[in-house]
Design a protein around this motif. Sequence first.
Motif, PDB file in Angstrom:
ATOM      1  N   VAL A   1       0.839  -1.200   0.000  1.00 35.83           N
ATOM      2  CA  VAL A   1       0.000   0.000   0.000  1.00 35.83           C
ATOM      3  C   VAL A   1       0.875   1.251   0.000  1.00 35.83           C
ATOM      4  CG1 VAL A   1      -1.727   1.308   1.312  1.00 35.83           C
ATOM      5  CG2 VAL A   1      -1.888  -1.190   1.157  1.00 35.83           C
ATOM      6  N   ASP A   2       2.023   1.165   0.694  1.00 31.54           N
ATOM      7  CA  ASP A   2       2.933   2.311   0.778  1.00 31.54           C
ATOM      8  C   ASP A   2       3.781   2.455  -0.485  1.00 31.54           C
ATOM      9  OD1 ASP A   2       2.042   2.837   3.364  1.00 31.54           O
ATOM     10  OD2 ASP A   2       3.502   1.440   4.229  1.00 31.54           O
ATOM     11  N   ILE A   3       4.323   1.338  -0.956  1.00 32.31           N
ATOM     12  CA  ILE A   3       5.203   1.365  -2.129  1.00 32.31           C
ATOM     13  C   ILE A   3       4.819   0.207  -3.050  1.00 32.31           C
ATOM     14  CG2 ILE A   3       7.572   1.179  -2.970  1.00 32.31           C
ATOM     15  CD1 ILE A   3       8.529   2.419  -0.420  1.00 32.31           C
ATOM     16  N   PRO A   4       4.319   0.486  -4.223  1.00 35.61           N
ATOM     17  CA  PRO A   4       3.978  -0.581  -5.174  1.00 35.61           C
ATOM     18  C   PRO A   4       5.198  -1.435  -5.516  1.00 35.61           C
ATOM     19  CG  PRO A   4       3.012   1.506  -5.849  1.00 35.61           C
ATOM     20  CD  PRO A   4       3.931   1.815  -4.708  1.00 35.61           C
ATOM     21  N   ARG A   5       4.950  -2.713  -5.774  1.00 33.08           N
ATOM     22  CA  ARG A   5       6.047  -3.667  -5.999  1.00 33.08           C
ATOM     23  C   ARG A   5       6.919  -3.308  -7.204  1.00 33.08           C
ATOM     24  NH1 ARG A   5       6.768  -5.046  -1.300  1.00 33.08           N
ATOM     25  NH2 ARG A   5       5.779  -3.014  -1.210  1.00 33.08           N
ATOM     26  N   GLN A   6       6.368  -2.602  -8.198  1.00 30.81           N
ATOM     27  CA  GLN A   6       7.161  -2.340  -9.400  1.00 30.81           C
ATOM     28  C   GLN A   6       8.330  -1.389  -9.135  1.00 30.81           C
ATOM     29  OE1 GLN A   6       3.920  -1.388  -9.098  1.00 30.81           O
ATOM     30  NE2 GLN A   6       3.481   0.528 -10.197  1.00 30.81           N
ATOM     31  N   TYR A   7       8.308  -0.727  -7.943  1.00 33.16           N
ATOM     32  CA  TYR A   7       9.390   0.213  -7.643  1.00 33.16           C
ATOM     33  C   TYR A   7      10.486  -0.406  -6.765  1.00 33.16           C
ATOM     34  CZ  TYR A   7       6.027   3.633  -9.376  1.00 33.16           C
ATOM     35  OH  TYR A   7       5.142   4.324 -10.147  1.00 33.16           O
ATOM     36  N   VAL A   8      10.256  -1.608  -6.255  1.00 37.41           N
ATOM     37  CA  VAL A   8      11.212  -2.207  -5.313  1.00 37.41           C
ATOM     38  C   VAL A   8      12.559  -2.491  -5.989  1.00 37.41           C
ATOM     39  CG1 VAL A   8      11.682  -4.215  -3.853  1.00 37.41           C
ATOM     40  CG2 VAL A   8       9.404  -3.161  -3.846  1.00 37.41           C
ATOM     41  N   ALA A   9      12.531  -2.978  -7.216  1.00 35.94           N
ATOM     42  CA  ALA A   9      13.791  -3.261  -7.929  1.00 35.94           C
ATOM     43  C   ALA A   9      14.614  -1.994  -8.114  1.00 35.94           C
ATOM     44  CB  ALA A   9      13.493  -3.909  -9.282  1.00 35.94           C
ATOM     45  N   ALA A  10      13.952  -0.875  -8.392  1.00 36.29           N
ATOM     46  CA  ALA A  10      14.665   0.396  -8.559  1.00 36.29           C
ATOM     47  C   ALA A  10      15.286   0.843  -7.243  1.00 36.29           C
ATOM     48  CB  ALA A  10      13.714   1.462  -9.090  1.00 36.29           C
TER      49      ALA A  10
END
Length: 692
Positions: free
Chosen positions: A531-540
């Motif tokens: 909810v805080d950070i979408p998964r698509q940004y974790v790799a970045a």
Amino acid sequence: MARKYGIERVRNIGIMAHIDAGKTTTTERILFYTGKKHKIGDIDDGTTDMDWMVQERERGVTITAAATTCFWRDHAIHLIDTPGHVDFTVEVERSLRVLDGAVALFCAVGGVEPQSETVWHQAERYHIPRIAFVNKMDRMGANFSRVIEMMRARLGINPLLLQLPVGAENQFSGVVDLIRMKVLRWHEEDQGQTFDLTHIPAELRAEAEEAREGLLEAVASEDDTLLEKYVEGEEITEAELLGGIRLATLKNRLVPVLCGTALKNQGIQPLLDAVIDFLPSPIDVPPIEGIVPGKDREEGRESNDDAPFAALAFKIARDPNVAKIVYCRIYSGTLQRGDVVYNVTKDTKERVTRILQMHANKREACDEAHAGDIVALVGLKNTTTGDTLTAASHPILLESMVFPDPVISVAIEPRSERDKDALEETLDFMMEEDPTFTVQIDDETGQRVISGMGELHLEILTDRMLREFQVNARVSKLQVAYRETISQIAEAQGKYIHKIDDEGIYGDIRLRLEPLPRGMEFEFADESDEVDIPRQYVAAIERGARGTMSNGVLSGFPMQDIKVVLIGGSYHETDSSETAFEAATVVAFENAAQKASPVLLEPIMKIQVIAPNEHIGKVIGDLNSRRAQIHETETVGTAESIDAYVPLARMFQYTTELRSLTQGRGMFTMEFSHYDVAPASTRDAVVNRPLF
């Protein structure tokens, strides 16, 4: 063109050992007795074939691995003479990667020395069968039994004695062959080309019979058929014994041990026989395995001329006539001059214009090469160390090679603008030739920083630039490759929020940094809520954290041994992007690192110093002044051996100082051990100053 000899008659071996154990001297005798050359070269005179570089002949040490082919008992031996100095361990690593067997040399005085252990464990990683040769039995302080015990204790192996020395030091006169139960004595007048087989003297008979019994028992315990005969008291024939030794050697269960003195031309022919009798041919080792591109599955390649072509490029060398040559081990198939090969690693095709059979820096052209051969190829412009070459129709990606990071650096710059291009071209080629040599541009000073494995390594490289490549450049003083890490857990937030025209940029994260044990390098974990950070940004975010590790918060040195945990943050539905979160990660990481009590890490070297007894007090006192932690001292003949750990920063110019303390009679070896926290005095002297 058909083979000159069957693949079962090929041996790909390396000569490996600690520095000054006699590798090049032994190799010279091998070339002499196999008829490859007609005069024995001498290291002191600079006339050896395998040490052909100017720098090798000036210093009397092997710097680069040299390959040659010789013949013994109708077998072809592809032989690589590797360096013993730890600064050039890359040469050993990449040679062992493509060899099937190895001869490990041990000094009869020094025994199992530090670099002996290093290269032994390198060979173990590749499961390479080995035989051991205890050299320098004529030296003062030679002790065969001590070396055998050191092999058991330090290497954890089962040495299998095939010979016993007849005498030692200046009384050494031959060996007892425990297989034939005869004494071999070499003739000095023909440089050891001939020898006599005589009966074992009465004073050695009991020791020889006991050793023979131990040999039979050890070999029989590895072979059920021989064990049955041994238990029943039946005679084991020489052929059966040789077969049993070979089987146990190929399984790495036993290590055959021979002895002699290469300098005095004694013991080399039995060593050559052992290479043929006990070390594997290409078909005795498991098929090479690799990944089939695009299919993500493993596939093996048999050592067979009819199989699809597959080879590994393990070394790049400069040649004044053809720009560069690529040393390759051919694992399967046949390669012909003019063939087009597929570089799987680079996804390119290249044409082989020439195939060369190498003898150090000399070469002989051939029309084709076969499975099991080690050759040099010309015409491969894009191929580098570790690349896989195959037939385009049957690609397979072989495991590449991993090399250690450099620990010492210098800044280098052209003396004038017109020298700039020549310097850059030379540095590019030397990086291609030597994977442990790196070049970077320092962000603060703009200078080129070259890094290597040690003081001698960089000294040789810079000397080659000036003399071989004739590059006009200035070189700074040596600098230590420090690292940084953290000493406690800390959290921080990082925001990257901007408005550019009508477009917004939004990234907001919270990170927790945790110290890891030494050598763990980097870990990343995600404990945030989607909810805080979408998964698509974790790799970045992970990518941003890894990138930030390259510049520490104390003085810009690379950071290591840190776990980065993503614990939260926020995003904007339209303004958030990978770039925004990567930038926010940099801010959060730096803020957390500042809070986490950052510390400076210095490289600690493992050294062994050997000095005469009468000078040992001064040597130990000097080591203590260098912040050495002395681990062990041992008496070696009339000298003392000291094992210690010392910060690299305190070891510059130690060669000169040791010579002064010991009247030129001391020697030492040094290799990287680990990074450790630097004391406050070192940290204060290093932090907040430019690297160069």
